[in-house]
Write a protein that holds these residues in place. Sequence first.
Motif, mmCIF file in Angstrom:
data_model
loop_
_atom_site.group_PDB
_atom_site.id
_atom_site.type_symbol
_atom_site.label_atom_id
_atom_site.label_comp_id
_atom_site.label_asym_id
_atom_site.label_seq_id
_atom_site.Cartn_x
_atom_site.Cartn_y
_atom_site.Cartn_z
ATOM 1 N N GLY A 49 42.868 41.416 49.295
ATOM 2 C CA GLY A 49 42.867 40.145 48.500
ATOM 3 C C GLY A 49 42.384 39.429 47.112
ATOM 4 N N ILE A 50 42.355 41.137 46.720
ATOM 5 C CA ILE A 50 42.162 41.819 44.767
ATOM 6 C C ILE A 50 43.419 39.989 44.402
ATOM 7 N N LYS A 51 44.259 40.629 44.287
ATOM 8 C CA LYS A 51 44.888 40.152 43.713
ATOM 9 C C LYS A 51 44.660 37.966 43.556
ATOM 10 N N TYR B 246 42.207 32.880 40.836
ATOM 11 C CA TYR B 246 41.488 32.289 41.133
ATOM 12 C C TYR B 246 40.426 32.424 40.528
ATOM 13 N N ALA B 247 40.292 33.485 40.351
ATOM 14 C CA ALA B 247 38.232 33.665 40.309
ATOM 15 C C ALA B 247 37.658 33.447 41.153
ATOM 16 N N TRP B 248 37.752 34.211 42.198
ATOM 17 C CA TRP B 248 36.612 34.202 43.002
ATOM 18 C C TRP B 248 35.628 35.713 43.107
ATOM 19 N N GLU B 249 35.431 35.772 42.482
ATOM 20 C CA GLU B 249 34.856 37.381 42.527
ATOM 21 C C GLU B 249 33.519 37.156 42.774
ATOM 22 N N GLN C 220 28.522 37.927 45.148
ATOM 23 C CA GLN C 220 27.572 37.637 46.154
ATOM 24 C C GLN C 220 27.824 37.154 47.781
ATOM 25 N N ASN C 221 28.738 37.406 48.049
ATOM 26 C CA ASN C 221 28.434 37.551 49.784
ATOM 27 C C ASN C 221 28.183 38.551 50.172
#
Length: 283
Positions: free
Chosen positions: A194-196, A201-204, A209-210
């Motif tokens: 799901g990298i796109k 949404y800038a969830w990197e 962190q997870n």
Amino acid sequence: MKMYWKYLLFPAAGRLITDLIQLANPIILKLLIEYTTSNDTRLWHGILYSFGFFLINMIQSWSALYQFHRFSILSLRIRSTLIGAIYRKSLVLATDSRKDYNTGDIVNLMAIDSQRFIDLVRYANYIWTSPIMITIGFYLLYQEMGWSASGGFLLMFLLIPFQGYITRKIKSIQVKQMAEKDHRLQAINELLNGIKVLKLYAWEQAFIQNIIRIRSIELKRIRMAGLLTTIFVIVAITSPFLITFLVFAVYTKLTGMILTSKKAFVTIALFNLLRVPLSALPN
């Protein structure tokens, strides 16, 4: 086992020969010490004992290398068979089964779990060779030290449950660590698939962190397993010295016997030989 028992038979016999020949070294050492400390001037006795040492160690080395070579080939064949079976099964998994086994789980089965069979094949023979070697070794020790060796026997049998407990704890931690590893690989797989959407949404940072949190738990398990492994190795290395000290103390102080060089060297040699089966049996 139906496919590979023929390949297992001769290396297993080589393992037994290697262990039994090792027990002949203290006997020849005893004869050699008796020869050097006695008035026997027959040269051929000394030559015979020395040649016996050389011959026994040559046979032992050849047998050990033979069984190591054959076990290595056998373990690689079993591993290749398992990897092929897992791969073929993964291609025909049903839709419901794919919910329980993701790509990370299948990769772990092929790369890590199948690797454990290499160690299993190499050390499985200790299950049946160790009791034989321990029994013969205890008999030889009793012939040398009498009932004074019972203190060493008692300490040995007390150490076996302790080592077994540490081994079970290590295996329990490794099972939990492998579960954390599967969880981490699953999270990395989801991140890459799901990298796109993550970039959109800038969830990197949240996903990173997870993954770091899961990895920290995994590292904690690895450190704990390493600590317990260190304790196990320390006990395995120091136990022969403690057992020898206890036997010599009982022999000299309680029974009042004189400890000669012959009895000391032969007893130490026997206890050193028993160190390997005693540490391998609980494992």
